[in-house]
Motif scaffolding. Structure first.
Motif, PDB file in Angstrom:
ATOM      1  N   LEU A  67      -8.987   4.212   2.368  1.00 28.21           N
ATOM      2  CA  LEU A  67      -8.817   3.866   0.951  1.00 28.21           C
ATOM      3  C   LEU A  67      -9.529   4.877   0.055  1.00 28.21           C
ATOM      4  O   LEU A  67      -9.003   5.300  -0.967  1.00 28.21           O
ATOM      5  N   LEU A  68     -10.742   5.272   0.489  1.00 28.68           N
ATOM      6  CA  LEU A  68     -11.510   6.239  -0.301  1.00 28.68           C
ATOM      7  C   LEU A  68     -10.762   7.571  -0.362  1.00 28.68           C
ATOM      8  O   LEU A  68     -10.632   8.176  -1.441  1.00 28.68           O
ATOM      9  N   ALA A  69     -10.222   7.998   0.786  1.00 34.79           N
ATOM     10  CA  ALA A  69      -9.485   9.269   0.813  1.00 34.79           C
ATOM     11  C   ALA A  69      -8.255   9.186  -0.094  1.00 34.79           C
ATOM     12  O   ALA A  69      -7.946  10.125  -0.832  1.00 34.79           O
ATOM     13  N   GLU A  70      -7.567   8.037  -0.067  1.00 34.87           N
ATOM     14  CA  GLU A  70      -6.367   7.879  -0.904  1.00 34.87           C
ATOM     15  C   GLU A  70      -6.709   7.877  -2.386  1.00 34.87           C
ATOM     16  O   GLU A  70      -5.993   8.453  -3.204  1.00 34.87           O
ATOM     17  N   ILE A  71      -7.816   7.228  -2.708  1.00 36.57           N
ATOM     18  CA  ILE A  71      -8.239   7.170  -4.114  1.00 36.57           C
ATOM     19  C   ILE A  71      -8.542   8.582  -4.620  1.00 36.57           C
ATOM     20  O   ILE A  71      -8.119   8.983  -5.714  1.00 36.57           O
ATOM     21  N   LYS A  72      -9.238   9.344  -3.788  1.00 38.60           N
ATOM     22  CA  LYS A  72      -9.574  10.723  -4.193  1.00 38.60           C
ATOM     23  C   LYS A  72      -8.305  11.571  -4.333  1.00 38.60           C
ATOM     24  O   LYS A  72      -8.185  12.374  -5.250  1.00 38.60           O
ATOM     25  N   GLN A  73      -7.368  11.357  -3.402  1.00 42.25           N
ATOM     26  CA  GLN A  73      -6.109  12.113  -3.460  1.00 42.25           C
ATOM     27  C   GLN A  73      -5.327  11.745  -4.723  1.00 42.25           C
ATOM     28  O   GLN A  73      -4.806  12.605  -5.424  1.00 42.25           O
ATOM     29  N   ARG A  74      -5.277  10.439  -5.045  1.00 46.64           N
ATOM     30  CA  ARG A  74      -4.522  10.014  -6.233  1.00 46.64           C
ATOM     31  C   ARG A  74      -5.200  10.486  -7.515  1.00 46.64           C
ATOM     32  O   ARG A  74      -4.544  10.857  -8.474  1.00 46.64           O
ATOM     33  N   ASP A  75      -6.553  10.449  -7.521  1.00 47.69           N
ATOM     34  CA  ASP A  75      -7.284  10.973  -8.688  1.00 47.69           C
ATOM     35  C   ASP A  75      -6.884  12.418  -8.932  1.00 47.69           C
ATOM     36  O   ASP A  75      -6.619  12.826 -10.065  1.00 47.69           O
ATOM     37  N   TYR A  76      -6.849  13.170  -7.823  1.00 49.41           N
ATOM     38  CA  TYR A  76      -6.523  14.592  -7.930  1.00 49.41           C
ATOM     39  C   TYR A  76      -5.101  14.754  -8.459  1.00 49.41           C
ATOM     40  O   TYR A  76      -4.867  15.489  -9.420  1.00 49.41           O
ATOM     41  N   ARG A  79     -14.815   2.174  -6.460  1.00 44.28           N
ATOM     42  CA  ARG A  79     -13.407   1.782  -6.614  1.00 44.28           C
ATOM     43  C   ARG A  79     -12.785   1.493  -5.253  1.00 44.28           C
ATOM     44  O   ARG A  79     -12.009   0.553  -5.108  1.00 44.28           O
ATOM     45  N   ALA A  80     -13.156   2.301  -4.237  1.00 39.35           N
ATOM     46  CA  ALA A  80     -12.622   2.077  -2.885  1.00 39.35           C
ATOM     47  C   ALA A  80     -13.132   0.741  -2.347  1.00 39.35           C
ATOM     48  O   ALA A  80     -12.393   0.000  -1.700  1.00 39.35           O
ATOM     49  N   ARG A  81     -14.389   0.422  -2.637  1.00 39.55           N
ATOM     50  CA  ARG A  81     -14.982  -0.838  -2.163  1.00 39.55           C
ATOM     51  C   ARG A  81     -14.239  -2.033  -2.769  1.00 39.55           C
ATOM     52  O   ARG A  81     -13.898  -2.991  -2.107  1.00 39.55           O
ATOM     53  N   ARG A  82     -13.962  -1.948  -4.072  1.00 43.17           N
ATOM     54  CA  ARG A  82     -13.230  -3.044  -4.754  1.00 43.17           C
ATOM     55  C   ARG A  82     -11.839  -3.225  -4.164  1.00 43.17           C
ATOM     56  O   ARG A  82     -11.375  -4.325  -3.950  1.00 43.17           O
ATOM     57  N   ARG A  83     -11.188  -2.098  -3.943  1.00 39.47           N
ATOM     58  CA  ARG A  83      -9.821  -2.119  -3.403  1.00 39.47           C
ATOM     59  C   ARG A  83      -9.837  -2.727  -1.991  1.00 39.47           C
ATOM     60  O   ARG A  83      -8.970  -3.485  -1.619  1.00 39.47           O
ATOM     61  N   PHE A  84     -10.879  -2.359  -1.218  1.00 40.60           N
ATOM     62  CA  PHE A  84     -11.042  -2.865   0.138  1.00 40.60           C
ATOM     63  C   PHE A  84     -11.117  -4.396   0.115  1.00 40.60           C
ATOM     64  O   PHE A  84     -10.409  -5.086   0.854  1.00 40.60           O
ATOM     65  N   LEU A  85     -11.948  -4.928  -0.773  1.00 42.05           N
ATOM     66  CA  LEU A  85     -12.127  -6.391  -0.860  1.00 42.05           C
ATOM     67  C   LEU A  85     -10.840  -7.069  -1.332  1.00 42.05           C
ATOM     68  O   LEU A  85     -10.446  -8.118  -0.832  1.00 42.05           O
ATOM     69  N   GLU A  86     -10.180  -6.424  -2.299  1.00 42.17           N
ATOM     70  CA  GLU A  86      -8.936  -6.975  -2.855  1.00 42.17           C
ATOM     71  C   GLU A  86      -7.859  -7.088  -1.760  1.00 42.17           C
ATOM     72  O   GLU A  86      -7.209  -8.123  -1.623  1.00 42.17           O
ATOM     73  N   LEU A  87      -7.701  -6.019  -0.961  1.00 42.45           N
ATOM     74  CA  LEU A  87      -6.673  -6.015   0.087  1.00 42.45           C
ATOM     75  C   LEU A  87      -7.021  -6.994   1.204  1.00 42.45           C
ATOM     76  O   LEU A  87      -6.151  -7.643   1.772  1.00 42.45           O
ATOM     77  N   GLU A  88      -8.316  -7.123   1.476  1.00 42.14           N
ATOM     78  CA  GLU A  88      -8.761  -8.064   2.503  1.00 42.14           C
ATOM     79  C   GLU A  88      -8.413  -9.491   2.075  1.00 42.14           C
ATOM     80  O   GLU A  88      -7.847 -10.268   2.835  1.00 42.14           O
ATOM     81  N   PRO A 101       0.805  -1.235   0.000  1.00 42.77           N
ATOM     82  CA  PRO A 101       0.000   0.000   0.000  1.00 42.77           C
ATOM     83  C   PRO A 101       0.839   1.287   0.000  1.00 42.77           C
ATOM     84  O   PRO A 101       0.496   2.252  -0.680  1.00 42.77           O
ATOM     85  N   GLU A 102       1.965   1.295   0.745  1.00 43.13           N
ATOM     86  CA  GLU A 102       2.735   2.546   0.823  1.00 43.13           C
ATOM     87  C   GLU A 102       3.394   2.902  -0.512  1.00 43.13           C
ATOM     88  O   GLU A 102       3.765   4.051  -0.742  1.00 43.13           O
ATOM     89  N   ILE A 103       3.519   1.945  -1.405  1.00 48.64           N
ATOM     90  CA  ILE A 103       4.167   2.231  -2.695  1.00 48.64           C
ATOM     91  C   ILE A 103       3.223   2.975  -3.650  1.00 48.64           C
ATOM     92  O   ILE A 103       3.664   3.667  -4.555  1.00 48.64           O
ATOM     93  N   SER A 104       1.902   2.874  -3.398  1.00 47.92           N
ATOM     94  CA  SER A 104       0.946   3.565  -4.289  1.00 47.92           C
ATOM     95  C   SER A 104       1.212   5.065  -4.320  1.00 47.92           C
ATOM     96  O   SER A 104       1.240   5.679  -5.390  1.00 47.92           O
TER      97      SER A 104
END
Ligand code: DC
Length: 225
Positions: free
Chosen positions: A175-184, A155-164, A95-98
């Motif tokens: 995850l949702l906050a990170e996705i929004k930050q990366r989108d930006y 997208r956050a929901r999918r990522r959540f399931l994938e990491l789980e 996760p930290e590499i994203s």
């Protein structure tokens, strides 16, 4: 005469399902799947290993001459990343590499460094390549261009399931906050920002099952080819 190679460009924000869908299309149509995010992740991982701040453009650019990246395909047919000869396929998904990948990918010198390698893949194979700037910059003459997106919550929901499933769970809200930050970050950087190419077809997979999205994608590609 040289054999004609086809290229399919799939761009879109992170977590829209690009890689799983593109892999399935590659199997179905006999194409080579190229995950270009993995290439940026490999550069990000190198900066991480070296303790270099990924936002420090000069420091990251200074690392580039030390970096040799290769894409190989395992017996399983899956893409593997070699960073200076070491297989880092697993490590680049930490996760930290994203965030490292997102920062280094904003650096023009990094994008220029990786451009030829991506184009060479498409010159020598029929490819389905996913990323952020494939239809706009890397392969502007791609035979098919798709802009694949979905709502950030989806997208956050999918990522959540994938990491789980992978045994490295993370909080949904984070995850949702990170996705929004990366989108930006991806959409607002000066160098090759994420945007839909004018001749790309928009596919929104919000609420779709994987099978529904795959059927839609294959239909769109077959109509174009
Ligand atoms: O698709 P991904 O999450 O593995 O990509 C990692 C990062 O690399 C992401 O922040 C966007 C960046 N990227 C890019 O700038 N251009 C590409 N063609 C592919 C990925």
């Amino acid at each position: 005469m040289a054999e004609k190679h086809y290229s399919i460009a799939i761009d879109g924000p992170s977590g829209a399902g690009k890689s799983t869908l593109a892999q399935a299309v590659a199997r179905e149509l006999g194409l080579v799947y190229v995950d270009t995010g993995a290439i940026y992740r490999s550069v990000g991982y190198y900066a991480y290993q070296k303790g270099v701040d990924p936002r420090d453009q000069q420091a990251v650019a200074a690392l580039l001459p030390e970096i040799h990246i290769e894409i190989t395909y395992g017996e399983d047919g899956l893409q593997h990343m070699l960073l200076n000869g070491t297989d880092v396929t697993r490590e680049i998904r930490l996760p930290e590499i994203s965030m490292y990948a997102s920062h280094v990918s904003a650096i023009p010198a990094v994008r220029a460094f990786l451009l030829d390698m991506q184009r060479e893949m498409a010159r020598s194979h029929s490819v389905i390549m996913d990323g952020r700037d494939i239809g706009t910059v890397v392969l502007p003459d791609a035979d098919v261009k798709i802009f694949l997106t979905a709502a950030p919550e989806d997208r956050a929901r999918r990522r959540f399931l994938e990491l789980e499933q992978r045994g490295t769970p993370q909080e949904y809200d984070q995850l949702l906050a990170e996705i929004k930050q990366r989108d930006y970050n991806d959409a607002h950087r000066a160098s090759s920002p994420l945007r839909q190419a004018e001749d790309a077809l928009l596919l929104d997979t919000t609420g779709n099952t994987f099978e529904q999205s795959l059927a839609l994608l294959l239909k769109t590609i077959r109509e174009k080819l």
